[in-house]
Design a protein around this motif. Structure first.
Motif, PDB file in Angstrom:
ATOM      1  N   SER A   1      -8.568   8.659  -0.822  1.00 20.97           N
ATOM      2  CA  SER A   1      -7.776   7.715  -1.625  1.00 20.97           C
ATOM      3  C   SER A   1      -6.912   6.838  -0.736  1.00 20.97           C
ATOM      4  N   VAL A   2      -6.262   7.475   0.250  1.00 22.61           N
ATOM      5  CA  VAL A   2      -5.394   6.724   1.149  1.00 22.61           C
ATOM      6  C   VAL A   2      -6.209   5.781   2.035  1.00 22.61           C
ATOM      7  N   PHE A   3      -7.373   6.250   2.493  1.00 20.16           N
ATOM      8  CA  PHE A   3      -8.240   5.378   3.301  1.00 20.16           C
ATOM      9  C   PHE A   3      -8.656   4.133   2.501  1.00 20.16           C
ATOM     10  N   PHE A   4      -8.976   4.332   1.245  1.00 21.48           N
ATOM     11  CA  PHE A   4      -9.399   3.214   0.398  1.00 21.48           C
ATOM     12  C   PHE A   4      -8.278   2.190   0.244  1.00 21.48           C
ATOM     13  N   ILE A   5      -7.074   2.684  -0.001  1.00 24.52           N
ATOM     14  CA  ILE A   5      -5.922   1.778  -0.151  1.00 24.52           C
ATOM     15  C   ILE A   5      -5.649   1.045   1.161  1.00 24.52           C
ATOM     16  N   GLY A   6      -5.743   1.775   2.293  1.00 27.18           N
ATOM     17  CA  GLY A   6      -5.520   1.145   3.597  1.00 27.18           C
ATOM     18  C   GLY A   6      -6.547   0.079   3.905  1.00 27.18           C
ATOM     19  N   ASN A   7      -7.811   0.323   3.549  1.00 27.80           N
ATOM     20  CA  ASN A   7      -8.856  -0.668   3.818  1.00 27.80           C
ATOM     21  C   ASN A   7      -8.632  -1.950   3.021  1.00 27.80           C
ATOM     22  N   LEU A   8      -8.090  -1.830   1.827  1.00 28.50           N
ATOM     23  CA  LEU A   8      -7.787  -3.031   1.042  1.00 28.50           C
ATOM     24  C   LEU A   8      -6.757  -3.901   1.757  1.00 28.50           C
ATOM     25  N   SER A   9      -5.758  -3.251   2.375  1.00 34.59           N
ATOM     26  CA  SER A   9      -4.734  -4.028   3.092  1.00 34.59           C
ATOM     27  C   SER A   9      -5.320  -4.692   4.339  1.00 34.59           C
TER      28      SER A   9
ATOM     29  N   PHE B   1       0.388   1.424  11.115  1.00 36.28           N
ATOM     30  CA  PHE B   1       1.284   1.706   9.989  1.00 36.28           C
ATOM     31  C   PHE B   1       0.607   2.606   8.953  1.00 36.28           C
ATOM     32  N   THR B   2      -0.644   2.300   8.648  1.00 39.60           N
ATOM     33  CA  THR B   2      -1.326   3.062   7.601  1.00 39.60           C
ATOM     34  C   THR B   2      -1.857   4.406   8.102  1.00 39.60           C
ATOM     35  N   GLN B   3      -2.217   4.463   9.396  1.00 35.07           N
ATOM     36  CA  GLN B   3      -2.755   5.717   9.925  1.00 35.07           C
ATOM     37  C   GLN B   3      -1.750   6.869   9.832  1.00 35.07           C
ATOM     38  N   PRO B   4      -0.467   6.667  10.227  1.00 35.80           N
ATOM     39  CA  PRO B   4       0.484   7.759  10.054  1.00 35.80           C
ATOM     40  C   PRO B   4       0.670   8.171   8.596  1.00 35.80           C
ATOM     41  N   ILE B   5       0.656   7.170   7.701  1.00 38.01           N
ATOM     42  CA  ILE B   5       0.777   7.500   6.284  1.00 38.01           C
ATOM     43  C   ILE B   5      -0.414   8.334   5.843  1.00 38.01           C
TER      44      ILE B   5
ATOM     45  N   SER C   1       0.814  -1.221   0.000  1.00 35.11           N
ATOM     46  CA  SER C   1       0.000   0.000   0.000  1.00 35.11           C
ATOM     47  C   SER C   1       0.845   1.269   0.000  1.00 35.11           C
ATOM     48  N   VAL C   2       2.115   1.150   0.409  1.00 32.37           N
ATOM     49  CA  VAL C   2       2.948   2.353   0.533  1.00 32.37           C
ATOM     50  C   VAL C   2       3.208   3.021  -0.808  1.00 32.37           C
ATOM     51  N   PRO C   3       3.723   2.272  -1.830  1.00 33.99           N
ATOM     52  CA  PRO C   3       3.960   2.960  -3.114  1.00 33.99           C
ATOM     53  C   PRO C   3       2.676   3.490  -3.753  1.00 33.99           C
ATOM     54  N   LEU C   4       1.551   2.748  -3.546  1.00 35.53           N
ATOM     55  CA  LEU C   4       0.286   3.244  -4.091  1.00 35.53           C
ATOM     56  C   LEU C   4      -0.102   4.570  -3.438  1.00 35.53           C
ATOM     57  N   THR C   5       0.055   4.628  -2.101  1.00 35.41           N
ATOM     58  CA  THR C   5      -0.248   5.864  -1.382  1.00 35.41           C
ATOM     59  C   THR C   5       0.677   6.992  -1.819  1.00 35.41           C
ATOM     60  N   ALA C   6       1.963   6.693  -1.949  1.00 33.41           N
ATOM     61  CA  ALA C   6       2.929   7.713  -2.363  1.00 33.41           C
ATOM     62  C   ALA C   6       2.621   8.226  -3.765  1.00 33.41           C
TER      63      ALA C   6
ATOM     64  N   GLN D   1       0.897  12.750  -7.099  1.00 30.03           N
ATOM     65  CA  GLN D   1       0.132  13.274  -8.222  1.00 30.03           C
ATOM     66  C   GLN D   1      -0.806  14.410  -7.789  1.00 30.03           C
ATOM     67  N   VAL D   2      -1.428  14.228  -6.635  1.00 32.87           N
ATOM     68  CA  VAL D   2      -2.336  15.269  -6.149  1.00 32.87           C
ATOM     69  C   VAL D   2      -1.564  16.523  -5.751  1.00 32.87           C
ATOM     70  N   MET D   3      -0.429  16.341  -5.049  1.00 32.13           N
ATOM     71  CA  MET D   3       0.383  17.498  -4.641  1.00 32.13           C
ATOM     72  C   MET D   3       0.854  18.287  -5.853  1.00 32.13           C
TER      73      MET D   3
END
Length: 630
Positions: free
Chosen positions: A294-302, A334-338, A214-219, A224-226
């Motif tokens: 977006s990040v919440f969605f990726i985290g929920n998948l993990s 792990f995902t919450q800080p990200i 999930s890390v590279p997906l989140t990054a 892209q958004v930034m």
């Protein structure tokens, strides 16, 4: 020679019509018209690095904060491992001979102790970070304030006042808020990610790999958004500065707006600027707001993957239930800080955008460094312009090959139509601007080689627009010479007829002037500024329409006081009322930046030239009638 007050000459200088209009013409600046200042694209990385570099003086404290934050975060990270033992005790006890409540109590106390100590240490770290941020912003404000004093007048000609004020106030406040809300969380989150990752790899490398995907997906999503939102934040703060400038301009000139019935136009201008700010703010916040879901969605998948795989391995007996429970907690840790780091990007982008706007001020080209040549003592006051040329706009020459001499103790009056270059002449003498060609000397010394503070300490200046600061009348008179005694202040006040009206005020010389100076009349304000110049006791005087704000009777009193003050001093008097400069030793008539006539009042009248035309235009009854009345 005593230090003197120049009556906020730089402020006045950059407001003169001879150049301010030219300087702003290309910027779309008009009455209540707002600004058109452009913004360069932000380089996020370089600006963020420079902003963090401003914290270097606090590096020892920063290192200490980093260490205690790491220890506190490690304590938090050990919590789920400790609780996992408790889960296994309960699960094994339920399946076996009973629960060991003594051991379970020990586990709970250990977990409680770890969380309490870690929480207190993190609170302390947050407190220290707040101190670091406030010290950094304090230094930044000091740097900006010092920088503003070193900038040339031309910089302020090009910068609308509201826009500059927004950079100095709103943008610096936004930097402080952004750093304060992000630094502590960033430290904690980074250490949490690193600590939790190490523990997950120890517990179960396969499940750790699931989380790591999930890390590279989140990054990728965050980057892209930034990239798309950073420019929007620059636009947001630019439009904030423009809106502030419009509001400041509208309120400053509210009387003028009402006199000409332009309230509707001003309101329309405000609505336009407000709409622009709304659009830019909405786009910036909306685009950056995409990150969180977006990040919440990726985290929920993990989480789903961990729950499924963990359940299978528990059923197979290859992993304990406590370990799976701990892993699910670690996955969230792990995902919450990200997620939080991603959610802070809008604050970081906003703060860095503000930082770059402040850096633009700090990086602005300063006025030339003063040399070390000194004026002779005592100063005689002989002023000479030698083939001087100057222009505010290189394509529009204003003064070319101008020469004149003012002998010590003489009074030189400068007259001419608006825009002829009268005030420009004294601005060059004060070195608000440097000449393009030729030179100006005082007692034979080129003023370009004299430090500006030393030069201006020998020149007293009273402007058409009286400037008073918030303080007592006594403080305003002593502004240019703070060490003056009470007797000297009173003597200056009496000489300039300030003493006549001060006693009618409730608190006399202790009367406090408000921000707008509305508790004294325009004429009284002018008299106070003249008293300020009296007290400074300069060798050279510049009087720029100094009596234009007083009535005829007060003008006569001020003229008498000016005559006494000019005794033994070189004086330059800019005047529209020609009746006030009859006794000048030399009258210069300027047109289009050149001296077209010079001589005494009587000689110029006999010449039947430009001066006589100006004189006749002021006395409609005819020259002969006015002279007879005089």
């Amino acid at each position: 020679m005593s230090q003197q007050a120049t009556n906020d000459a730089p402020r006045k200088a950059n407001a003169r019509p001879e150049h301010a209009a030219q300087a702003r013409r290309g910027m779309g600046h008009g009455p209540m018209g707002g600004m058109g200042a452009t913004e360069k694209a932000v380089t996020f990385g370089a600006s963020a690095k420079r902003l963090l570099g401003m914290m270097r003086p606090e590096r020892n404290l920063i290192i200490f904060v980093v260490v205690i934050s790491a220890l506190a975060t490690l304590g938090n990270a050990l919590g789920p491992v400790i609780l996992a033992r408790g889960t296994d005790l309960i699960f094994d006890g339920a399946l076996g001979g009973g629960i060991d409540f003594s051991a379970l109590g020990t586990v709970i106390l250990e977990a409680l102790a770890v969380y309490v100590v870690s929480g207190l240490v993190l609170w302390w770290a947050s407190f220290l970070i707040n101190d670091i941020v406030q010290r950094t912003v304090y230094r930044m404000r000091e740097q900006v304030a010092t920088k503003l004093h070193r900038l040339p007048i031309t910089y302020f000609d090009r910068q609308p006042r509201g826009e500059l004020l927004s950079r100095v106030t709103n943008d610096i406040d936004n930097i402080a808020q952004s750093l304060q809300q992000t630094l502590a969380q960033m430290l904690t989150n980074i250490f949490t990610v690193l600590g939790v990752l190490a523990i997950m790899l120890w517990l179960s490398p396969p499940l750790a790999l699931v989380v790591l995907i999930s890390v590279p997906l989140t990054a990728l999503v965050t980057a892209q958004v930034m990239k798309r939102s950073q420019r929007r934040f620059v636009d947001m703060w630019r439009s904030t500065g423009e809106l502030n400038g419009h509001v400041e301009e509208a309120f400053t000139g509210h009387s003028l707006v009402k006199v000409f019935g332009r309230q509707r136009e001003v309101a329309a201008g405000f609505a336009s600027k407000n709409e622009e700010m709304y659009e830019s703010s909405f786009k910036a916040q909306f685009i950056s707001g995409i990150i969180m879901p977006s990040v919440f969605f990726i985290g929920n998948l993990s989480y789903v993957a961990i729950a499924v795989l963990g359940g299978i391995w528990v059923a197979a007996g290859t992993m304990t239930l406590g370990a799976v429970q701990a892993f699910i907690q670690y996955a969230r840790m792990f995902t919450q800080p990200i997620t939080q780091l991603a959610s802070m990007t809008n604050l970081l982008q906003s703060g860095v955008a503000s930082a770059e706007r402040v850096f633009e001020v700090l990086d602005a080209t300063e006025q030339t460094v003063d040399a070390t040549t000194h004026l002779p003592e005592p100063l005689q006051g002989r002023v000479e312009f030698e083939h001087v040329a100057f222009s505010y706009d290189p394509e529009k020459p204003l003064i070319s090959d101008l020469s004149l001499v003012a002998e010590p103790g003489s009074t030189v009056a400068i007259v001419g139509p608006t825009g002829a270059g009268k005030t420009t002449l004294v601005n060059l003498l004060m070195r608000f601007y440097d000449v393009d060609a030729g030179r100006i000397t005082i007692d034979g010394v080129d003023i370009a080689a004299v430090p500006r503070p030393e030069l201006r300490s020998n020149i007293g200046m009273v402007l058409q627009d009286a400037w008073l600061f918030g303080g007592t009348i006594r403080d305003n008179i002593a502004y240019g010479r703070p060490e003056a005694t009470e007797a000297e202040i009173l003597a200056a006040a009496e000489a300039t007829y300030v003493d006549r009206f001060v006693h009618s005020l409730p608190d006399g010389y202790d009367t406090v002037i408000d921000d707008e100076g509305s508790n004294v009349s325009a004429g009284e304000k002018q008299l106070i500024t003249i008293a300020r110049a009296f007290l400074a006791d300069p060798a050279i005087l510049i009087l720029d329409e100094a009596t234009s704000s007083v009535d005829t009777r007060t003008e006569l009193l001020v003229q008498n006081a000016m005559n006494a003050l000019r005794g033994g001093r070189t004086s330059f008097v800019i005047a529209h009322r020609l009746s006030t400069i009859r006794d000048a030793d030399t009258i210069l008539v300027m047109e289009d930046g050149a001296i077209v006539e010079q001589g005494s009042h009587d000689a110029l009248l006999e010449h039947h030239g430009a001066y006589q035309r100006l004189y006749r235009s002021q006395f409609a009854g005819g020259l002969d009638d006015e002279e007879e009345a005089a």
